[in-house]
Enzyme design. Structure first.
Site, mmCIF file in Angstrom:
data_model
loop_
_atom_site.group_PDB
_atom_site.id
_atom_site.type_symbol
_atom_site.label_atom_id
_atom_site.label_comp_id
_atom_site.label_asym_id
_atom_site.label_seq_id
_atom_site.Cartn_x
_atom_site.Cartn_y
_atom_site.Cartn_z
ATOM 1 N N MET A 137 41.276 35.650 36.985
ATOM 2 C CA MET A 137 40.786 34.672 37.949
ATOM 3 C C MET A 137 39.879 33.683 37.229
ATOM 4 O O MET A 137 38.907 34.086 36.576
ATOM 5 C CB MET A 137 40.015 35.385 39.062
ATOM 6 C CG MET A 137 40.930 36.204 39.966
ATOM 7 S SD MET A 137 40.077 36.803 41.441
ATOM 8 C CE MET A 137 39.030 38.048 40.721
ATOM 9 N N CYS A 194 48.801 29.413 41.098
ATOM 10 C CA CYS A 194 47.546 28.707 41.408
ATOM 11 C C CYS A 194 47.789 27.587 42.414
ATOM 12 O O CYS A 194 48.624 26.711 42.183
ATOM 13 C CB CYS A 194 46.924 28.148 40.127
ATOM 14 S SG CYS A 194 45.368 27.318 40.482
HETATM 15 C C1 LIG Z 1 38.209 31.921 42.376
HETATM 16 C C2 LIG Z 1 39.613 32.411 42.134
HETATM 17 C C3 LIG Z 1 40.236 32.107 40.941
HETATM 18 C C4 LIG Z 1 41.543 32.532 40.708
HETATM 19 N N1 LIG Z 1 42.120 32.244 39.511
HETATM 20 C C5 LIG Z 1 43.361 32.711 39.241
HETATM 21 C C6 LIG Z 1 43.953 32.500 37.967
HETATM 22 O O1 LIG Z 1 43.391 31.860 37.063
HETATM 23 N N2 LIG Z 1 45.191 33.018 37.759
HETATM 24 C C7 LIG Z 1 45.861 33.735 38.737
HETATM 25 O O2 LIG Z 1 46.965 34.205 38.488
HETATM 26 N N3 LIG Z 1 45.321 33.941 39.937
HETATM 27 C C8 LIG Z 1 44.082 33.448 40.205
HETATM 28 N N4 LIG Z 1 43.539 33.691 41.432
HETATM 29 C C9 LIG Z 1 44.307 34.432 42.437
HETATM 30 C C10 LIG Z 1 44.073 35.933 42.325
HETATM 31 O O3 LIG Z 1 44.539 36.413 41.082
HETATM 32 C C11 LIG Z 1 44.813 36.699 43.424
HETATM 33 O O4 LIG Z 1 46.191 36.448 43.311
HETATM 34 C C12 LIG Z 1 44.362 36.317 44.822
HETATM 35 O O5 LIG Z 1 42.965 36.124 44.890
HETATM 36 C C13 LIG Z 1 44.780 37.364 45.845
HETATM 37 O O6 LIG Z 1 44.378 38.653 45.458
HETATM 38 P P1 LIG Z 1 42.986 39.319 45.961
HETATM 39 O O7 LIG Z 1 43.001 39.283 47.469
HETATM 40 O O8 LIG Z 1 43.032 40.712 45.405
HETATM 41 O O9 LIG Z 1 41.895 38.473 45.410
HETATM 42 C C14 LIG Z 1 42.251 33.265 41.698
HETATM 43 C C15 LIG Z 1 41.607 33.561 42.899
HETATM 44 C C16 LIG Z 1 40.321 33.139 43.137
HETATM 45 C C17 LIG Z 1 39.673 33.471 44.454
#
Ligand SMILES: Cc1cc2nc3c(=O)[nH]c(=O)nc-3n(C[C@H](O)[C@H](O)[C@H](O)COP(=O)(O)O)c2cc1C
Length: 313
Positions: free
Chosen positions: A1, A84
């Site tokens: 992230m 993204c």
């Molecule tokens: C602040 C932020 C930055 C993120 N940056 C990336 C990233 O660089 N690459 C990516 O594949 N996903 C990124 N994501 C998405 C997360 O990897 C994930 O797919 C998404 O938040 C859903 O999963 P979660 O509910 O477990 O957070 C980002 C999410 C957030 C909130």
């Protein structure tokens, strides 16, 4: 992230145990053209077998070149970002925008796979919007191109982070490929991990925001899913030690001035489940003197009341 899974945070997560952690997204063109200092930061710890390095981009030559550089620096797994949703990324036609142009997406995937001998994985969403749920089709073509694992965030790009992740929709991807599919989105407890696996039929789960302020969560969920005893959640003095260790790593990695600022969000996350920590949190994020931050953590965190967080189910 991006902005979160830097080396200090990944180190904290790996300390507890995790199958795989993923770097912040690195823009492939910047990676190739960046100054050596920028590059060094992106590559740090790439040689760790449990660390995957994620690249994003819209031109095959930069994706291939960045992947080659990362492999040369020891990356064991290269992940391609096609999830993204940020406008500055999709307007540049990378990230999830690639899901609107599968032929172009495939040319990037093929170029990346052909550039390296380490495994290449793919992270994407269900599709651009609900009229374009093409993850199963892209996944099948990506598998043919040599992608070795696929992670699906169960939302469309147009949902950004709203609504609920649709784990059942991930099943359409699982049924269309033979490589392992990992389901992602809104998994924050062992119970939600079990439910996500049941509905999707996926081979594994990926945890994002749930691990913010809870670097032990991946190990805790993995233990629950495999029937092993969960690692103890740090409490009292051990919790203060953990926060201080993360703080020191941030300051060492970014240098003190920047580290003090990048650490603030982590300090907030560590304390957000503690109802009696609101005042401490407010003071910590306003404080610029790292010695006073250290002193506050050392003297006040051990006495915090029990966390009011969602306990492991
Ligand atoms: C602040 C932020 C930055 C993120 N940056 C990336 C990233 O660089 N690459 C990516 O594949 N996903 C990124 N994501 C998405 C997360 O990897 C994930 O797919 C998404 O938040 C859903 O999963 P979660 O509910 O477990 O957070 C980002 C999410 C957030 C909130």
């Amino acid at each position: 992230m991006a902005g979160i899974t830097d080396l200090p945070f990944r180190s904290m997560v790996l300390r507890f145990g995790a199958g795989l952690v993923v770097s912040e997204m690195v823009a492939s063109e910047d990676m190739v053209n960046a100054r050596p200092s920028t590059r060094a930061r992106a590559e740090l710890a790439a040689g760790d077998a449990r660390t995957s390095v994620q690249i994003a981009g819209r031109e095959a030559r930069w994706m291939a070149e960045a992947a080659r550089m990362l492999e040369g620096n020891g990356a064991r797994v290269i992940d391609i970002n096609m999830g993204c949703p940020a406008k500055k990324v999709t307007n540049g036609a990378s990230g999830s925008a690639l899901m609107r142009d599968p032929d172009h997406a495939l040319s990037l995937i093929e170029a990346t796979v052909n550039a390296v001998s380490v495994p290449v994985t793919l992270k994407m969403r269900l599709g651009w919007d609900h009229d374009c749920l093409n993850a199963p089709e892209i996944a099948r073509r990506a598998e043919e191109a040599g992608v070795r694992m696929i992670v699906i965030h169960g939302r469309t790009r147009q949902q950004f982070y709203k609504g609920r992740a649709d784990w059942a929709a991930v099943r359409h991807v699982v049924e269309n490929v033979t490589v392992p599919v990992v389901t992602n989105g809104d998994i924050v407890t062992p119970a939600s991990a079990r439910e996500a696996l049941r509905l999707s039929g996926a081979a594994g789960v990926m945890i994002g925001r749930g691990a913010q302020g809870r670097p032990w969560l991946l190990a805790e969920i993995a233990a629950a899913l495999t029937g092993r005893p969960a690692p103890a959640r740090p409490r009292g003095e051990a919790f203060a030690d953990l926060i201080l260790e993360h703080y020191e790593r941030q300051l060492a990695f970014y240098d003190t001035d920047l580290g003090v600022r990048t650490a603030r969000k982590h300090l907030t996350w560590y304390l957000e489940d503690y109802p009696d920590a609101a005042a401490l949190r407010a003071r910590l994020v306003r404080e610029s003197d790292p010695n006073r931050v250290r002193a506050m953590i050392r003297s006040e965190v051990p006495d915090l009341g029990a966390a009011g967080m969602k306990e492991a189910a």
